[in-house]
Motif scaffolding. Structure first.
Motif, short mmCIF file in Angstrom:
data_model
loop_
_atom_site.label_atom_id
_atom_site.label_comp_id
_atom_site.label_asym_id
_atom_site.label_seq_id
_atom_site.Cartn_x
_atom_site.Cartn_y
_atom_site.Cartn_z
N GLN A 193 47.70 29.05 38.82
CA GLN A 193 47.48 30.06 37.79
C GLN A 193 48.58 31.11 37.81
O GLN A 193 49.02 31.59 36.76
N TYR A 194 49.02 31.48 39.02
CA TYR A 194 50.16 32.39 39.11
C TYR A 194 51.37 31.83 38.38
O TYR A 194 52.06 32.53 37.62
N ARG A 195 51.64 30.54 38.61
CA ARG A 195 52.82 29.92 38.00
C ARG A 195 52.73 29.97 36.48
O ARG A 195 53.69 30.34 35.80
N ARG A 196 51.58 29.61 35.96
CA ARG A 196 51.41 29.61 34.50
C ARG A 196 51.51 31.03 33.93
O ARG A 196 52.11 31.26 32.88
N ALA A 219 41.39 22.36 29.50
CA ALA A 219 41.48 22.18 30.94
C ALA A 219 42.56 23.05 31.57
O ALA A 219 42.47 23.40 32.75
N HIS A 220 43.59 23.40 30.81
CA HIS A 220 44.69 24.21 31.34
C HIS A 220 44.96 25.37 30.40
O HIS A 220 45.22 25.17 29.21
N ALA A 278 47.73 42.45 35.31
CA ALA A 278 48.97 42.70 36.04
C ALA A 278 49.14 41.70 37.18
O ALA A 278 50.25 41.30 37.51
N ASP A 279 48.01 41.28 37.77
CA ASP A 279 48.00 40.30 38.85
C ASP A 279 46.88 39.31 38.56
O ASP A 279 45.70 39.70 38.60
N PRO A 280 47.17 38.04 38.27
CA PRO A 280 46.11 37.11 37.89
C PRO A 280 45.13 36.78 38.99
O PRO A 280 44.07 36.21 38.73
N ALA A 281 45.43 37.15 40.24
CA ALA A 281 44.52 36.90 41.35
C ALA A 281 43.78 38.15 41.80
O ALA A 281 42.95 38.08 42.69
N ASP A 282 44.09 39.28 41.19
CA ASP A 282 43.46 40.54 41.60
C ASP A 282 43.30 41.44 40.39
O ASP A 282 44.18 42.23 40.05
#
Length: 342
Positions: free
Chosen positions: A105-108, A206-207, A224-228
């Motif tokens: 997800q970060y990459r995308r 799916a993506h 700003a941060d897809p994981a946080d």
């Protein structure tokens, strides 16, 4: 939303984090919660306790060991598993923060943002919102001014009750004003706390490249941060950048599929919805009862009645059933044959 949290107690303060958000399986999450609640145990005892085959429990323990969430100890011929303190596990997961799903997800996300060429836009066309609260307040402001169309992409595999509670008033107000609402999401894999709102349009793919909102094709917001999400969001008002994001949404929309029809929704009473919401946040039966002003007996009774109604034997199975259906609240609906004690 990962699978619904089971009872939590002991020295954890009543709440432990759902490990699914860090890429661990539902079985690993369930076994960890069982250890926090019941204390050290062998694999066989855990299998009986959570009513999951021993082979799956063994796989879950391997996951937890690799994640640093459990510690094994040999006592004679037995292997005893103990839980690592939830606060310590949370810290480890935050520091690790690199399961494959998050990395992808970060990459995308980064690839999409890079394609906007925000370094070339006019000063003032990009704004940083420093926290989740600031982002939510700005979303409410932009949504209140919308008159034509609202576009959204949700990249979470699970939509939590808290997220639903935060977005519902805004979404309903948009639809009441006649604003067209189109949303894209991943195929449902977890507990769905309600179906898409009547009048909205929803498709699945799916993506998905990034979590996104576009307001009347004039402003766009993404994390700003897809994981946080606590890190806030970025607001873009540059016309060319917003057009690029709208075109990206349109390409995905054309190729996306309508939500799968998986049978009639599970109908929840107000009390069932409230109890499930609190338990899903990681509370034990005791702390859920205190928060809702009910007795522990009522919480247990309500869950047992719901499991009987859905034909399941334990809470793990209940989470799977709710995850395969749209769980919605029907105001005032109480099973006629059941007396609900306080």
């Amino acid at each position: 939303m990962t699978a619904m949290a089971v009872a939590v107690g002991g020295g954890s303060g009543g709440v432990i984090p759902p490990l699914g958000r860090w890429g661990l399986s539902a079985h690993a999450d369930l076994v960890y919660r069982a250890l926090v609640l019941g204390g050290p145990a062998t694999g066989d005892r855990l299998a009986r306790q959570v009513e999951v085959p021993a082979a799956r429990v063994a796989g879950a323990l391997d996951e937890l060991l690799a994640a640093g969430a459990v510690r094994p100890e040999c006592r004679g011929r037995e292997r005893i598993w103990s839980p690592v303190d939830p606060a310590e596990v949370t810290g480890r997961m935050v520091r690790r923060r690199c399961p494959p799903a998050v990395s992808e997800q970060y990459r995308r996300h980064l690839a999409t943002v890079a394609g906007l060429h925000l370094d070339r836009v006019a000063p003032g066309s990009v704004r940083r919102l420093p926290s989740r609260r600031a982002a939510r307040l700005r979303i409410a402001e932009l949504a209140a001014a919308e008159r034509h169309e609202h576009l959204a992409i949700n990249t979470e595999e699970v939509i939590t009750p808290a997220a639903v509670a935060a977005s519902d008033p805004v979404d309903r107000a948009l639809l009441e004003r006649g604003v067209r609402m189109r949303t894209l999401g991943l195929p449902s894999r977890g507990v769905t706390w309600r179906a898409p709102l009547p009048g909205s349009e929803h498709r699945e793919a799916a993506h998905l490249p990034l979590k996104l909102m576009v307001f009347d094709r004039r402003a766009a917001l993404f994390p700003a941060d897809p994981a946080d999400y606590e890190a806030g969001a970025v607001e873009v008002n540059d016309p060319d950048a917003v057009v690029g994001l709208v075109e990206l949404f349109g390409r995905i929309w054309v190729a996306a599929d309508p939500p799968a029809q998986e049978g009639p929704p599970v109908m929840l009473t107000n009390r069932e919805q409230a109890i499930l919401t609190v338990l899903a946040a990681g509370h034990s039966e005791d702390t859920a009862a205190r928060q809702l002003g009910l007795s522990r007996r009522t919480v247990v009774y309500t869950l047992r009645n719901l499991m009987d109604r859905l034909g399941v034997d334990n809470r793990f199975q209940l989470a799977l059933v709710l995850g395969a259906a749209h769980a919605i609240t029907v105001p005032g609906m109480v099973p006629a044959t059941v007396e609900e004690p306080r």
